[in-house]
Design an enzyme around this catalytic site. Structure first.
Site, short mmCIF file in Angstrom:
data_model
loop_
_atom_site.label_atom_id
_atom_site.label_comp_id
_atom_site.label_asym_id
_atom_site.label_seq_id
_atom_site.Cartn_x
_atom_site.Cartn_y
_atom_site.Cartn_z
N TRP A 40 0.92 -1.48 0.50
CA TRP A 40 0.63 0.40 0.14
C TRP A 40 0.84 1.25 -0.23
O TRP A 40 0.35 2.13 -0.19
CB TRP A 40 -0.63 -0.01 0.94
CG TRP A 40 -0.61 -0.03 2.44
CD1 TRP A 40 -0.12 -0.90 3.25
CD2 TRP A 40 -0.22 1.10 3.12
NE1 TRP A 40 0.03 -0.97 4.62
CE2 TRP A 40 1.10 0.41 4.69
CE3 TRP A 40 -0.21 2.93 2.72
CZ2 TRP A 40 0.61 1.63 5.06
CZ3 TRP A 40 0.97 3.74 3.78
CH2 TRP A 40 1.43 3.31 4.92
N PRO A 93 8.34 1.76 14.31
CA PRO A 93 7.11 1.72 13.62
C PRO A 93 6.63 0.66 13.35
O PRO A 93 6.24 -0.34 13.94
CB PRO A 93 8.36 1.68 12.12
CG PRO A 93 9.27 0.76 12.46
CD PRO A 93 9.93 0.68 13.74
N SER A 94 5.25 0.95 12.92
CA SER A 94 4.46 -0.11 12.91
C SER A 94 4.91 -0.14 11.47
O SER A 94 3.79 -1.98 11.32
CB SER A 94 3.11 1.41 12.18
OG SER A 94 2.37 2.14 13.63
N TYR A 95 5.09 -0.02 10.31
CA TYR A 95 5.36 -0.88 9.49
C TYR A 95 7.23 -0.15 8.83
O TYR A 95 7.21 1.10 9.49
CB TYR A 95 4.97 -0.31 7.81
CG TYR A 95 4.32 0.88 7.97
CD1 TYR A 95 4.70 1.54 6.53
CD2 TYR A 95 3.10 1.57 8.52
CE1 TYR A 95 4.62 2.43 6.89
CE2 TYR A 95 2.71 2.88 8.60
CZ TYR A 95 3.58 3.43 6.88
OH TYR A 95 2.67 4.68 7.16
N HIS A 102 8.86 0.97 7.04
CA HIS A 102 9.37 1.80 5.33
C HIS A 102 9.26 3.38 6.23
O HIS A 102 8.49 3.21 6.73
CB HIS A 102 8.01 2.50 4.05
CG HIS A 102 8.38 2.98 2.88
ND1 HIS A 102 9.35 2.45 1.94
CD2 HIS A 102 8.38 4.08 3.15
CE1 HIS A 102 9.29 3.18 1.24
NE2 HIS A 102 9.10 4.56 1.88
N LEU A 103 10.65 4.15 5.98
CA LEU A 103 10.77 5.12 6.72
C LEU A 103 9.62 5.98 6.54
O LEU A 103 9.44 6.45 4.88
CB LEU A 103 11.89 6.20 6.64
CG LEU A 103 12.57 7.58 7.07
CD1 LEU A 103 13.08 6.54 9.06
CD2 LEU A 103 13.77 8.21 7.05
N HIS A 104 9.15 6.68 7.89
CA HIS A 104 8.17 7.58 7.42
C HIS A 104 7.82 8.64 8.63
O HIS A 104 8.51 8.18 10.02
CB HIS A 104 6.35 7.00 7.69
CG HIS A 104 6.42 5.89 7.90
ND1 HIS A 104 6.51 4.67 8.31
CD2 HIS A 104 5.41 6.05 9.13
CE1 HIS A 104 5.99 3.79 10.05
NE2 HIS A 104 5.13 4.65 10.57
N VAL A 105 7.45 9.10 8.54
CA VAL A 105 7.24 11.00 9.56
C VAL A 105 5.63 11.00 10.15
O VAL A 105 4.99 11.21 9.40
CB VAL A 105 8.22 12.07 9.17
CG1 VAL A 105 7.95 12.83 9.87
CG2 VAL A 105 9.38 11.22 8.77
N HIS A 106 5.58 11.10 11.17
CA HIS A 106 4.24 11.77 11.77
C HIS A 106 4.28 13.43 11.76
O HIS A 106 4.68 13.61 12.28
CB HIS A 106 3.99 10.79 12.59
CG HIS A 106 3.74 9.39 12.90
ND1 HIS A 106 2.82 8.98 12.43
CD2 HIS A 106 4.77 8.62 13.04
CE1 HIS A 106 3.04 7.08 12.42
NE2 HIS A 106 4.15 7.31 12.50
#
Length: 365
Positions: free
Chosen positions: A163, A259-261, A263-267
């Site tokens: 996704w 993290p939840s998944y 793949h690096l992501h920022v909130h």
């Protein structure tokens, strides 16, 4: 995780929901058969989030049952509709009156009774466990622990993040993109999180997904990634201010670990919103991460990181097997209180001890 890592796009708690809940027929999405859902059990409820997590089953025409997770969540008030709520309510029912104080049950009109409904269907056992209430434990992970326990675990698991790639490749949610820096090395896509319905700013929640696919988490970051992180911080703040009118001083911008998944992501969340996963044992402010890497390129390959894991998570079991989790004693903490040598040393327990979450002022998984 407590606020702990749910294997999710938190986007909290709703990662697979982006592609769940609909079937297609002749290219047209069909609604999830909510009315035909057979309720199996309540997995968890949260007074803080005003949400309930349900395990249901959908029966096909052939009689075969398929599991589903349904999340029902009351949406925040919208200021522009409060007057309609007061003037157009269906019924106002007195519950209690005492001097100048009184409480009522107010029944709003249908158009103001929205309940956000998130569906994960078909749901696997992993999904059911993810939303089930569990005990939570704090883990202190050294760099050696990461290399010997966490990284092999990540590499051995088949966490689907298709996704994420669908968004980056504009195969899904292209119309929801708020901002994009297309640079393949230092660029990212900014999209609203699924938990935010975009009807009000009080619970504003967006996610920045990096284009680079080899960066899994905070542990992979070095000074090499500073241009990417600075782009996310600066461009993300500017995009949100331009689109939603929220100033940078009212944003909480952070990464999760775990993290939840992967793949690096920022909130990006509204500062006044008590977002799931924003507690100290999980959230790392992006500005602090940037400063740490500027001081020491290998900062996150050296320091120990603390995070929470639920007792049912496989990663927790790996740490337990490695002897990294303290074993509880056979006696209960309640026993020591009951057996205190003198009444003066005994403490009365709060009424909510041992009760479900709705007895607490706050909670998290």
């Amino acid at each position: 995780m407590a606020d702990g890592p749910l294997p999710k796009r938190k986007r909290e708690e709703e990662e697979e929901a982006a592609a769940a809940g609909t079937d297609t027929h002749d290219g047209v999405a069909a609604p999830f058969p909510l009315a035909g859902l057979r309720l199996r059990r309540v997995l968890r409820e949260s007074a803080r989030e005003k949400a309930v997590f349900l395990h249901g089953e959908v029966t096909s025409p052939s009689g075969e049952g398929t599991d589903a997770v349904v999340i029902l969540e009351k949406t925040p008030f919208q200021e522009e509709k409060v007057l309609d709520l007061l003037k157009k309510h269906m019924k106002l029912e007195l519950q209690m009156r005492n001097d100048i104080y009184s409480t009522y049950h107010l029944y709003p009109p249908l158009e103001l009774s929205e309940i956000k409904t998130t569906v994960v269907y078909p749901a696997t056992e992993k999904h059911l466990q993810k939303y089930l209430r569990q005990e939570v434990h704090l883990i202190r992970e050294t760099w050696e622990d990461y290399k010997n326990i966490t990284l092999p675990f990540i590499q051995s698991q088949s966490f689907s993040i298709q996704w994420v790639y669908n968004i980056l490749e504009k195969k899904a949610e292209a119309d929801r993109i708020i901002h994009e820096n297309p640079d393949p090395s230092d660029g990212f896509v900014l999209v609203p999180d699924l938990k935010w319905n975009q009807n009000q700013l009080d619970d504003l929640y967006l996610i920045a997904l990096v284009h680079r696919r080899e960066v899994k988490s905070l542990r992979d970051l070095t000074a090499e990634h500073l241009p990417l992180l600075r782009n996310i911080l600066q461009e993300g703040k500017e995009a949100i201010a331009k689109r939603f009118g929220v100033p940078p001083s009212q944003l909480r911008i952070y990464l999760h670990y775990q993290p939840s998944y992967y793949h690096l992501h920022v909130h990006f969340t509204a500062l006044g919103y008590d977002a799931p996963g924003s507690s100290v044992e999980r959230a790392h402010l992006l500005a602090d991460v940037i400063d740490n890497l500027a001081m020491d390129s290998t900062y996150y390959q050296k320091r120990a990181l603390t995070f929470a894991l639920r007792a049912d998570e496989l990663l927790f079991k790996k740490f337990q097997e490695a002897g990294k989790v303290e074993t509880p004693t056979s006696s209960s903490p309640l026993d020591s209180l009951e057996n205190a040598p003198h009444p003066a040393t005994r403490r009365e327990l709060p009424v909510w001890v041992g009760k479900p979450d709705y007895f607490h002022a706050r909670r998290e998984v």
